[in-house]
Design an enzyme around this catalytic site. Structure first.
Site, PDB file in Angstrom:
ATOM      1  N   ASP A  94     -11.409 -46.697 -15.238  1.00  0.00           N
ATOM      2  CA  ASP A  94     -10.387 -45.643 -15.339  1.00  0.00           C
ATOM      3  C   ASP A  94      -9.151 -46.073 -16.120  1.00  0.00           C
ATOM      4  O   ASP A  94      -8.018 -45.869 -15.674  1.00  0.00           O
ATOM      5  CB  ASP A  94      -9.961 -45.180 -13.935  1.00  0.00           C
ATOM      6  CG  ASP A  94     -11.115 -44.503 -13.202  1.00  0.00           C
ATOM      7  OD1 ASP A  94     -11.214 -43.270 -13.272  1.00  0.00           O
ATOM      8  OD2 ASP A  94     -11.928 -45.252 -12.631  1.00  0.00           O
TER       9      ASP A  94
ATOM     10  N   HIS B 186      -2.213 -51.186 -10.479  1.00  0.00           N
ATOM     11  CA  HIS B 186      -3.659 -51.370 -10.317  1.00  0.00           C
ATOM     12  C   HIS B 186      -4.173 -52.580 -11.086  1.00  0.00           C
ATOM     13  O   HIS B 186      -5.307 -53.012 -10.871  1.00  0.00           O
ATOM     14  CB  HIS B 186      -4.421 -50.127 -10.797  1.00  0.00           C
ATOM     15  CG  HIS B 186      -4.098 -48.891 -10.028  1.00  0.00           C
ATOM     16  ND1 HIS B 186      -4.273 -48.783  -8.667  1.00  0.00           N
ATOM     17  CD2 HIS B 186      -3.569 -47.710 -10.425  1.00  0.00           C
ATOM     18  CE1 HIS B 186      -3.890 -47.577  -8.257  1.00  0.00           C
ATOM     19  NE2 HIS B 186      -3.456 -46.908  -9.306  1.00  0.00           N
TER      20      HIS B 186
ATOM     21  N   ASP C  81       3.609 -44.712  -4.522  1.00  0.00           N
ATOM     22  CA  ASP C  81       2.635 -44.014  -5.362  1.00  0.00           C
ATOM     23  C   ASP C  81       1.467 -43.553  -4.483  1.00  0.00           C
ATOM     24  O   ASP C  81       1.212 -44.156  -3.425  1.00  0.00           O
ATOM     25  CB  ASP C  81       2.130 -45.027  -6.410  1.00  0.00           C
ATOM     26  CG  ASP C  81       1.187 -44.387  -7.427  1.00  0.00           C
ATOM     27  OD1 ASP C  81       1.627 -44.145  -8.547  1.00  0.00           O
ATOM     28  OD2 ASP C  81       0.018 -44.135  -7.071  1.00  0.00           O
TER      29      ASP C  81
END
Ligand SMILES: NCCCNCCCCCC(=O)CS
Ligand SMILES: [Zn+2]
Length: 657
Positions: free
Chosen positions: A94, A137, A174
């Site tokens: 992603d 991430h 987040d």
């Protein structure tokens, strides 16, 4: 005194975008930054901030967290064509690449480190870095979830190295789990990593078992990794605030960080396509405000996610306004968290019980997923966002009206001194606590309180302070003033710290909420709107005030949503002055900052500290944040008893049926 909010942004970071058809990544667009920055301009916030330039991070800084091989691989993307970029991206999850993304990733990291430098060298108190690509991430040797270099993780490593910090708090609000950041600090007790994230029992991306509440950290790091999974969508302001009150804030105060880093992703706000949550932009002003009393206000917010441009830009503006010390807006309809959120809160508190003093002596059981409150199934939220962006209007200067101080202290010029009429200053101190001598004195008292309150209600000042001869008299004077002169005030919260029995008027119509903290058991009738809190004294210090603040007072106050907050404190109360300053600072999140502090028989130093808190100056951390057993028991019992009437006090699923 350190002041100022840094705003770090450079439009170069808008110069990369997705070049091929890749739906999962299509939401990460350059407009996220440009629209947010223009909203900041529209609201007149850019010029109120201190602009700090970006810079490119050095390779050495990147290598604080990432491998040499990974760095070399990322460098090669600069000369790739689209097909090669696409092939390169397929090795990660992603995330997409662009010939300019390496440059922008160095700027995003450089901007973040510039912000850390500005805060740590006291050029500013706090600040925000508007950056892309995001970072939380990305991992030692992997890009992931739109992220290339882990900006916040490197910021923590950089701050430890350059400023020799021992305790750093990372708050990752987040909506995605910052698994990258978690991996970096899992066994590191010097970095407390807190994250809430959409999880849906591992059904939501990145679908990791280690994102659940049960991952608490390893070895020496056990207890310093806190995961709060959201197992339903549609979480609201009450759910978010409950996690702050019942998990994050007590931990943060016990940890006592020297620096706070926020992985400020706003995909956790209403209307975001990824998060599908319902928390409003104004909620982020409160989340920011609640963290500002830590680390003497040294906070660095770094943008992570946020994909609805309208919601994102308003969340960023609310965050910046809170950083600037502007009054934070009312939050409406705060109530009990939903059952799914309660289940997560209960489980997080249960698995962390052995690691945190404020939890240690509590009877907390695990609760496994069997709640199916369909309240959260609705895709969209019932409250539209109040984002009619406030038309540009300069706020009243943050001033404090001060009365009755005599000549003992000269006031900072940001204060507005209420000039006493011809009462010679030495007489002022002649008041006795039991009664106010003579009619003249009480009339005098009334007049001074009224003038302070008039200035607050006329928005000439933000808040006020009055040294008073008798707290109970003063409270009554304030209440009678409000009922007669200030019809805009329908709910008053009074926080009275003292042992006198306050003559609670019989009607409990909710326009007065009296919370009384006392070191003796009060026999006074308790009701929904009169909450006595017993706090045992150990030596000459009252313990558990902070715990009462987070577990009881703030949650109830937010649910009550007052128009005015009045604190009535006496220096002899035996409460650590630093704790009283924390209380004065945190309570300014209510009533849009309309706070009146009544102080009995004040010591000069305490007056000065309180005035600093009221002026929004950074306040000293509380060093002995570790709470004592007995006080916790007392507060816990009150919480258990009150949670039926004040749902925001709940910390575990109560089977009602
Ligand atoms: N829509 C459901 C599928 C989830 N896709 C997640 C894609 C990565 C998101 C990463 C991110 O937002 C960084 S903050
Ligand atoms: Zn995210």
């Amino acid at each position: 005194m350190v002041s100022g909010t840094a705003l770090i942004y450079d439009e170069e970071m808008t110069r990369y975008r997705l070049l091929w058809d890749y739906p999962v990544c299509s939401i990460e667009v350059p407009e996220r930054l440009s629209v947010s920055y223009s909203e900041l301009q529209i609201q007149g916030l850019v010029e109120r901030c201190i602009s700090v330039p970006v810079r490119e991070a050095t390779e050495e800084e990147i290598l604080l967290a990432h491998s040499q091989d990974f760095l070399e691989a990322i460098k090669t993307t600069q000369n790739m064509d689209v097909e090669q970029l696409k092939a390169f991206a397929s090795q990660f999850q992603d995330v997409y690449f662009h010939q300019n993304i390496y440059h922008c990733a160095k700027l995003a990291l450089g901007a973040t480190l510039q912000l850390v430098d500005a805060v740590m060298t006291k050029k500013v108190r706090n600040g925000i870095a508007l950056v892309r690509p995001p970072g939380h991430h990305s991992q030692h040797s992997a890009a992931n979830g739109f992220c290339i270099f882990n900006n916040v993780a490197i910021a923590a490593l950089y701050a430890k190295k350059m400023f020799d910090l021992k305790r750093i708090l990372i708050v990752d609000w987040d909506i995605h789990h910052g698994q990258g950041t978690q991996y970096f600090f899992e066994d590191d007790p010097s970095v407390l990593y807190f994250s809430w994230h959409r999880y849906e029992n591992q059904e939501f991306w990145p679908n990791l078992p280690e994102s659940d509440y049960s991952t608490v950290g390893k070895g020496k790091g056990a207890g310093f990794n806190v995961n709060v999974p959201w197992n339903k969508i549609g979480m609201q302001n009450s759910d978010y605030l409950s996690v702050f009150f019942h998990i994050l804030l007590p931990m943060a105060y016990e940890f006592n960080p020297e620096l706070v880093l926020i992985s400020a992703g706003f995909d956790s706000a209403i209307n975001d396509p990824e998060g599908k949550m319902c928390a409003t932009p104004a909620c982020f002003a409160h989340l920011t405000h609640l963290l500002m009393s830590l680390a003497e206000g040294k906070i660095c917010a770094v943008l992570e996610g946020g994909y609805d441009l309208h919601s994102l830009s308003h969340c960023i503006c609310h965050t910046v306004k809170a950083f600037l010390g502007d009054p934070v807006p009312h939050l409406l309809n705060i109530s009990s968290p939903c059952d799914s959120a309660l289940e997560s809160i209960q489980n997080v508190r249960a698995v962390h019980q052995q690691h945190w003093a404020f939890l240690r002596s509590l009877p907390i059981s695990m609760k496994h997923q069997n709640v199916n409150d369909d309240k959260k199934l609705e895709q969209f939220c019932n409250e539209e966002i109040h984002t009619s962006s406030p038309n540009y209007c300069p706020l009243p200067p943050k001033r404090t009206a001060v009365a009755l101080l005599g000549e003992k202290i000269e006031l900072p010029d940001r204060c507005l001194k209420i000039n006493l009429d011809s009462v010679p200053s030495d007489e002022i101190w002649s008041f006795k606590d039991s009664t106010v001598e003579g009619q003249k004195d009480s009339l005098h008292l009334q007049k001074n309180l009224c003038s302070v309150m008039m200035k607050i209600f006329q928005k000439e000042v933000q808040n006020g302070l009055a040294a008073v001869p008798c707290l109970l008299e003063a409270i009554k004077a304030v209440l009678s003033f409000c009922t007669t002169c200030a019809n805009s005030v329908s709910r008053i919260l009074v926080l009275y710290l003292g042992d006198k029995d306050y003559p609670v008027s019989l009607e409990d119509d909710g326009n007065l909420l009296l919370i009384q903290m006392s070191t003796k058991k009060l026999k006074g009738r308790e009701s929904k709107y009169h909450i006595p809190i017993f706090l045992p004294k150990e030596g000459n210090n009252v313990k558990g005030v902070l715990h009462a603040l987070f577990s009881l007072i703030l949650p109830v106050a937010y649910m009550y949503n007052p128009d005015l907050v009045v604190t009535a404190l006496s220096c002899q109360s035996g409460v650590d002055k630093k704790i009283l300053n924390q209380l004065t600072s945190l309570l300014q999140g209510l009533a849009e900052g309309q706070l009146l502090c009544l102080i009995h028989d004040p010591e000069v130093s305490f007056l000065e500290d309180t005035i600093c808190s009221l002026l929004g100056d950074p306040i000293l951390p509380v060093t002995d944040g570790v709470l004592q057993g007995e006080a916790i028991q007392e507060v816990e019992q009150q919480r258990q008893r009150l949670q039926e009437q004040w749902g925001i006090l709940k910390t575990q699923v109560t089977r009602t049926e």
